[in-house]
Design an enzyme around this catalytic site. Sequence first.
Site, mmCIF file in Angstrom:
data_model
loop_
_atom_site.group_PDB
_atom_site.id
_atom_site.type_symbol
_atom_site.label_atom_id
_atom_site.label_comp_id
_atom_site.label_asym_id
_atom_site.label_seq_id
_atom_site.Cartn_x
_atom_site.Cartn_y
_atom_site.Cartn_z
ATOM 1 N N MET A 35 21.165 38.705 31.509
ATOM 2 C CA MET A 35 21.939 37.724 30.729
ATOM 3 C C MET A 35 21.122 36.446 30.552
ATOM 4 O O MET A 35 20.933 35.953 29.451
ATOM 5 C CB MET A 35 23.234 37.359 31.471
ATOM 6 C CG MET A 35 24.169 38.499 31.735
ATOM 7 S SD MET A 35 25.675 37.967 32.608
ATOM 8 C CE MET A 35 25.177 38.212 34.297
ATOM 9 N N PRO B 38 15.467 31.524 29.769
ATOM 10 C CA PRO B 38 14.885 30.250 30.218
ATOM 11 C C PRO B 38 15.701 29.052 29.722
ATOM 12 O O PRO B 38 15.859 28.064 30.431
ATOM 13 C CB PRO B 38 13.480 30.259 29.605
ATOM 14 C CG PRO B 38 13.155 31.712 29.424
ATOM 15 C CD PRO B 38 14.456 32.404 29.148
ATOM 16 N N GLY B 39 16.280 29.153 28.533
ATOM 17 C CA GLY B 39 16.997 28.004 27.956
ATOM 18 C C GLY B 39 18.487 27.996 28.209
ATOM 19 O O GLY B 39 19.166 27.038 27.875
ATOM 20 N N GLU C 130 32.243 40.990 39.728
ATOM 21 C CA GLU C 130 30.959 40.425 40.167
ATOM 22 C C GLU C 130 31.196 39.257 41.124
ATOM 23 O O GLU C 130 30.565 39.149 42.178
ATOM 24 C CB GLU C 130 30.163 39.957 38.942
ATOM 25 C CG GLU C 130 28.882 39.242 39.317
ATOM 26 C CD GLU C 130 27.923 39.024 38.146
ATOM 27 O OE1 GLU C 130 28.207 39.511 37.036
ATOM 28 O OE2 GLU C 130 26.883 38.379 38.359
ATOM 29 N N GLN D 227 31.741 19.354 74.238
ATOM 30 C CA GLN D 227 32.976 19.435 73.453
ATOM 31 C C GLN D 227 32.729 19.328 71.951
ATOM 32 O O GLN D 227 33.371 20.015 71.150
ATOM 33 C CB GLN D 227 33.949 18.347 73.912
ATOM 34 C CG GLN D 227 35.357 18.613 73.412
ATOM 35 C CD GLN D 227 36.333 17.558 73.861
ATOM 36 O OE1 GLN D 227 36.096 16.356 73.699
ATOM 37 N NE2 GLN D 227 37.429 17.981 74.448
HETATM 38 C C1 LIG Z 1 18.228 34.653 42.859
HETATM 39 C C2 LIG Z 1 18.857 34.707 41.515
HETATM 40 C C3 LIG Z 1 19.236 35.930 40.982
HETATM 41 C C4 LIG Z 1 19.794 35.997 39.706
HETATM 42 N N1 LIG Z 1 20.073 37.223 39.158
HETATM 43 C C5 LIG Z 1 20.449 37.290 37.859
HETATM 44 C C6 LIG Z 1 20.565 38.549 37.201
HETATM 45 O O1 LIG Z 1 20.390 39.628 37.797
HETATM 46 N N2 LIG Z 1 20.888 38.565 35.886
HETATM 47 C C7 LIG Z 1 21.090 37.402 35.179
HETATM 48 O O2 LIG Z 1 21.351 37.484 33.992
HETATM 49 N N3 LIG Z 1 20.977 36.198 35.773
HETATM 50 C C8 LIG Z 1 20.654 36.111 37.083
HETATM 51 N N4 LIG Z 1 20.521 34.894 37.687
HETATM 52 C C9 LIG Z 1 20.754 33.685 36.914
HETATM 53 C C10 LIG Z 1 22.019 32.932 37.282
HETATM 54 O O3 LIG Z 1 23.150 33.653 36.909
HETATM 55 C C11 LIG Z 1 21.922 31.543 36.610
HETATM 56 O O4 LIG Z 1 20.913 30.818 37.294
HETATM 57 C C12 LIG Z 1 23.256 30.813 36.627
HETATM 58 O O5 LIG Z 1 24.159 31.416 35.763
HETATM 59 C C13 LIG Z 1 23.089 29.328 36.231
HETATM 60 O O6 LIG Z 1 22.400 29.214 35.034
HETATM 61 P P1 LIG Z 1 21.144 28.199 34.924
HETATM 62 O O7 LIG Z 1 20.236 28.485 36.045
HETATM 63 O O8 LIG Z 1 20.618 28.272 33.546
HETATM 64 O O9 LIG Z 1 21.782 26.785 35.183
HETATM 65 P P2 LIG Z 1 22.452 25.819 34.080
HETATM 66 O O10 LIG Z 1 23.433 26.576 33.277
HETATM 67 O O11 LIG Z 1 21.368 25.087 33.376
HETATM 68 O O12 LIG Z 1 23.245 24.804 35.016
HETATM 69 C C14 LIG Z 1 22.586 23.703 35.680
HETATM 70 C C15 LIG Z 1 23.678 22.887 36.388
HETATM 71 O O13 LIG Z 1 24.599 22.369 35.419
HETATM 72 C C16 LIG Z 1 25.912 22.756 35.763
HETATM 73 N N5 LIG Z 1 26.713 22.969 34.553
HETATM 74 C C17 LIG Z 1 26.390 23.716 33.466
HETATM 75 N N6 LIG Z 1 27.390 23.700 32.586
HETATM 76 C C18 LIG Z 1 28.392 22.941 33.121
HETATM 77 C C19 LIG Z 1 29.693 22.527 32.697
HETATM 78 N N7 LIG Z 1 30.187 22.939 31.538
HETATM 79 N N8 LIG Z 1 30.413 21.747 33.517
HETATM 80 C C20 LIG Z 1 29.935 21.337 34.707
HETATM 81 N N9 LIG Z 1 28.702 21.688 35.177
HETATM 82 C C21 LIG Z 1 27.946 22.483 34.383
HETATM 83 C C22 LIG Z 1 25.766 24.043 36.551
HETATM 84 O O14 LIG Z 1 26.909 24.304 37.349
HETATM 85 C C23 LIG Z 1 24.509 23.739 37.351
HETATM 86 O O15 LIG Z 1 24.842 23.001 38.491
HETATM 87 C C24 LIG Z 1 20.007 34.802 38.976
HETATM 88 C C25 LIG Z 1 19.646 33.568 39.525
HETATM 89 C C26 LIG Z 1 19.079 33.506 40.769
HETATM 90 C C27 LIG Z 1 18.663 32.160 41.301
#
Ligand SMILES: Cc1cc2nc3c(=O)[nH]c(=O)nc-3n(C[C@H](O)[C@H](O)[C@H](O)COP(=O)(O)OP(=O)(O)OC[C@H]3O[C@@H](n4cnc5c(N)ncnc54)[C@H](O)[C@@H]3O)c2cc1C
Length: 385
Positions: free
Chosen positions: A125, A128-129, A245, A282
């Site tokens: 899913m 990078p962006g 999930e 304690q």
């Molecule tokens: C070890 C690992 C395994 C993973 N495995 C998978 C996988 O198998 N398949 C897959 O597709 N992805 C996977 N992921 C990705 C993971 O699902 C994403 O990292 C996660 O969904 C967050 O997206 P992002 O990293 O782009 O963060 P962003 O979406 O950029 O979020 C950054 C911060 O902003 C906050 N934020 C964003 N929008 C809002 C909002 N509307 N309101 C308040 N706060 C907000 C977030 O909560 C977060 O704190 C994995 C990630 C890791 C680290």
Amino acid sequence: MKRDIFSDEHELFRSQFKRFAQAEIVPKIVGWDEKGMSDRASWKRMGEEGFLGANAPEKYGGAGADFLYDAIVMEELSALRAHGLMMSLHSDICMPYITDFGTEAQRAKYLPGAIAGTTILGIAMTEPGTGSDLAAVQTSAIKDGDSYVLNGSKTFISNGQIGDLFIVVAKHDPRADPPHRGISLFLVEATTPGFVRGRKLDKLGLRGQDTSELFFQDCRVPADALLGGVEGRGFKQLMTNLQQERLCIAVASIASCRRALDDTLEYVKGRRAFGQPIGGFQHIQFRLAELATEVEVGQAFTDKLLAAHVRKEQIVSEVSMGKWWTTDLQKRLTSECLQLHGGYGFMREYPISTDYADAAVQSIYAGTNEIMKRIIARNLGLDLC
Ligand SMILES: Cc1cc2nc3c(=O)[nH]c(=O)nc-3n(C[C@H](O)[C@H](O)[C@H](O)COP(=O)(O)OP(=O)(O)OC[C@H]3O[C@@H](n4cnc5c(N)ncnc54)[C@H](O)[C@@H]3O)c2cc1C
């Protein structure tokens, strides 16, 4: 406290899995953590023993049993810190997409191998962006004759190096308005030309997992790779299956908390300072009593969620509550338990140090905890404010 959601058959299954895991999983864990990924032979053994398809339909080789059997495997793998083998990702996150939404041909083609552990699954899913904002994915899947051509990049994909088949989130219509209507899911085999595995990413924790980049470079898949055979259903399919999930994360979180707490109790009983075991102070007694209380409260709520999920109730909001609360507890608990280990807690040879690092991601993946609170707030009617 005895948990009342499991029958004698469930407990028998737990004993069988524990025996198998002691013999065949435990000896592999250090190697997976060092190499940064699990091994195919272990997946195959899990499949042969029926530990990958307990909840999958019998027609394709599964046991057709309830989700609690899978929850047991998750709990035991978490208690062993066998994070390299992402059974729940494979069996409970990816497989249901094929079972629930796949065409009969897609089920017949992929489920037997997945249940046998010879076709390892992943879901792509995140890009990078974009992560939280799934509707903003840029990967495209443009129809060309009787094929779709995929282009784009994915990142943080678990099972990225070892996986054989990926459920890929892509836009069949990049101009759709609203954007989520343009999303479809595709079943992409890793042998397809144009499917390129990128780096295995260097992570703070979960070191045994091969979290990776994936690239799609004019990756042509047949039209029947479209999950369910109908365009535009991807977003709904994702939203439907995310309940399970997130429940998986809560189940694993509580099991990990329990293990970290048990190890810490042992430690404070043995470690001496000022002429007595530190567990006699304690302050330490009160902190551990509070944490033990929170683990029991979290377990009771998670068990309630599990029972409701098995009854097929729609509990999206409640599962979101469970996901943020248990993972938040896991982060606090592992931090506090590390502190109670003193300097030894900071040493890699003490598992609490890796528990602390492994906990960090629990509030991030499967939907961040902030997104969980948005879902709960929406269900409380606060989106209208
Ligand atoms: C070890 C690992 C395994 C993973 N495995 C998978 C996988 O198998 N398949 C897959 O597709 N992805 C996977 N992921 C990705 C993971 O699902 C994403 O990292 C996660 O969904 C967050 O997206 P992002 O990293 O782009 O963060 P962003 O979406 O950029 O979020 C950054 C911060 O902003 C906050 N934020 C964003 N929008 C809002 C909002 N509307 N309101 C308040 N706060 C907000 C977030 O909560 C977060 O704190 C994995 C990630 C890791 C680290």
